[in-house]
Scaffold this active site. Structure first.
Site, short mmCIF file in Angstrom:
data_model
loop_
_atom_site.label_atom_id
_atom_site.label_comp_id
_atom_site.label_asym_id
_atom_site.label_seq_id
_atom_site.Cartn_x
_atom_site.Cartn_y
_atom_site.Cartn_z
N ASP A 37 65.94 40.67 77.90
CA ASP A 37 66.60 39.93 78.98
C ASP A 37 65.59 39.03 79.70
O ASP A 37 64.40 39.35 79.77
CB ASP A 37 67.21 40.94 79.97
CG ASP A 37 68.23 40.29 80.89
OD1 ASP A 37 68.62 39.13 80.63
OD2 ASP A 37 68.63 40.93 81.88
N HIS A 54 65.50 31.04 74.89
CA HIS A 54 65.87 31.86 73.73
C HIS A 54 64.89 31.60 72.58
O HIS A 54 64.45 32.53 71.91
CB HIS A 54 67.29 31.55 73.29
CG HIS A 54 68.34 31.87 74.33
ND1 HIS A 54 68.33 33.04 75.04
CD2 HIS A 54 69.40 31.16 74.79
CE1 HIS A 54 69.36 33.06 75.88
NE2 HIS A 54 70.01 31.92 75.76
N LEU A 148 59.64 50.27 58.63
CA LEU A 148 60.37 50.12 59.90
C LEU A 148 61.81 49.72 59.63
O LEU A 148 62.06 48.78 58.86
CB LEU A 148 59.69 49.04 60.76
CG LEU A 148 60.36 48.73 62.11
CD1 LEU A 148 60.13 49.86 63.11
CD2 LEU A 148 59.83 47.42 62.71
C1 FPP Z 1 69.23 37.51 77.36
O1 FPP Z 1 68.61 36.61 78.22
C2 FPP Z 1 68.95 37.18 75.98
C3 FPP Z 1 69.88 36.82 75.05
C4 FPP Z 1 71.31 36.73 75.37
C5 FPP Z 1 69.53 36.43 73.68
C6 FPP Z 1 68.36 37.10 73.04
C7 FPP Z 1 67.88 36.27 71.90
C8 FPP Z 1 66.60 36.11 71.54
C9 FPP Z 1 65.50 36.86 72.14
C10 FPP Z 1 66.18 35.12 70.50
C11 FPP Z 1 66.68 35.32 69.15
C12 FPP Z 1 66.42 36.66 68.60
C13 FPP Z 1 66.64 36.97 67.31
C14 FPP Z 1 66.44 38.34 66.85
C15 FPP Z 1 67.09 35.96 66.37
P1 FPP Z 1 69.51 35.81 79.27
O2 FPP Z 1 69.92 34.52 78.64
O3 FPP Z 1 70.66 36.65 79.73
O4 FPP Z 1 68.47 35.57 80.43
P2 FPP Z 1 68.78 35.45 82.00
O5 FPP Z 1 69.31 36.79 82.44
O6 FPP Z 1 67.44 35.14 82.59
O7 FPP Z 1 69.77 34.33 82.18
#
Ligand code: FPP
Length: 259
Positions: A37, A54, A148
């Site tokens: 997050d 992201h 893993l």
């Molecule tokens: C939450 O942060 C994160 C996500 C919804 C997406 C996670 C994706 C990645 C880490 C990249 C791709 C990973 C793979 C495995 C391909 P948020 O957008 O909710 O952050 P915020 O709370 O600060 O708005």
């Protein structure tokens, strides 16, 4: 065009000190689950659009996989895209799906070489044809990896997973393969996506939020929780090792008392 080769794996002094501490202590979590997050906030702090966060989060994904391999963790579960995330703006959803495809195209061979077997769980019928074929590719190419198990949760919700398990059991009862009496915790667990591995010993959430957000509701019943204030794109191997060191100091009783 071939993607650029990955940078060599560099272990800093802090990381190797932490790793040495982990090894001395011995009890490494077999399974770590992570709610990644803070990508959006990380991007906002840099006056950049959310997909930039992201994209930067992919570096952290690589770091935790390498950290787990190095520390001897057997299973890693990453919450990459929730069912609720489909409600984000179309541009962000497309950017996340494109990143998933890019991640698989860039990393599948390396993951295979590292002995990582990738599993992808969730309501995958909602994925585009391109994303679904990337998922099939990474499953196929990493099959048999023995160091893993990497569970990627995409289009996933914990409640939906429980409903799915209940439906599978109901179907089996209806078809005569199972009696209601035979439905116990073990039978239920066997119908979850994660049936193959142990439940998470440690659940990490980054960015300081203190919620489960519908992630692995059954499986985290006895997981130790670790909230990191680090935003996901900054989460690195040292941050992972700090979480493991913290875990090693916990007194896990599973509802019992220590004698
Ligand atoms: C939450 O942060 C994160 C996500 C919804 C997406 C996670 C994706 C990645 C880490 C990249 C791709 C990973 C793979 C495995 C391909 P948020 O957008 O909710 O952050 P915020 O709370 O600060 O708005």
């Amino acid at each position: 065009m071939c993607p650029p080769p990955p940078p060599p794996s560099i272990v800093t002094d802090t990381e190797s000190d932490l790793l040495a501490r982990i090894r001395v202590h011995g009890a490494v979590p077999r399974h770590i689950a992570i709610i990644m997050d803070g990508n959006g906030r990380w991007a906002r702090e840099r006056h950049m659009p959310r997909p930039f966060g992201h994209r930067s989060g992919m570096k952290a994904v690589r770091a935790v996989i390498e950290g787990c391999l190095e520390a001897g963790v057997e299973w890693l579960s990453l919450f990459a895209f929730s069912q609720e995330n489909w409600q984000r703006p179309e541009t962000e959803v497309s950017a996340l799906m494109a990143l998933l495809e890019e991640y698989i195209a860039r990393e599948a061979a390396e993951l295979r070489q590292q002995g990582v077997q990738v599993y992808v769980h969730g309501d995958l019928d909602r994925l585009s044809a391109a994303a679904a074929s990337a998922v099939e590719r990474v499953r196929r190419e990493t099959a048999g990896g023995e160091r893993l198990g990497l569970n990627l949760f995409i289009s996933y919700g914990g409640r939906a997973e429980l409903v799915r398990a209940a439906r599978l059991l109901a179907d089996e009862v209806q078809q005569g393969g199972l009696t209601p009496d035979a439905i116990d915790e073990q039978a239920f667990r066997a119908r979850l996506y994660t049936a193959e591995g142990p439940d998470p010993d440690l659940l990490i959430r980054t960015s300081g939020e203190q919620r489960l957000s519908n992630f692995l509701l059954w499986q985290v019943a006895y997981s130790e929780l670790y909230i990191s204030n680090v935003l996901w794109p900054d989460f690195d191997r040292a941050a992972l090792y700090e979480a493991i060191c913290d875990f090693q100091r916990r007194d896990r009783r599973f509802g019992r008392v220590n004698t």
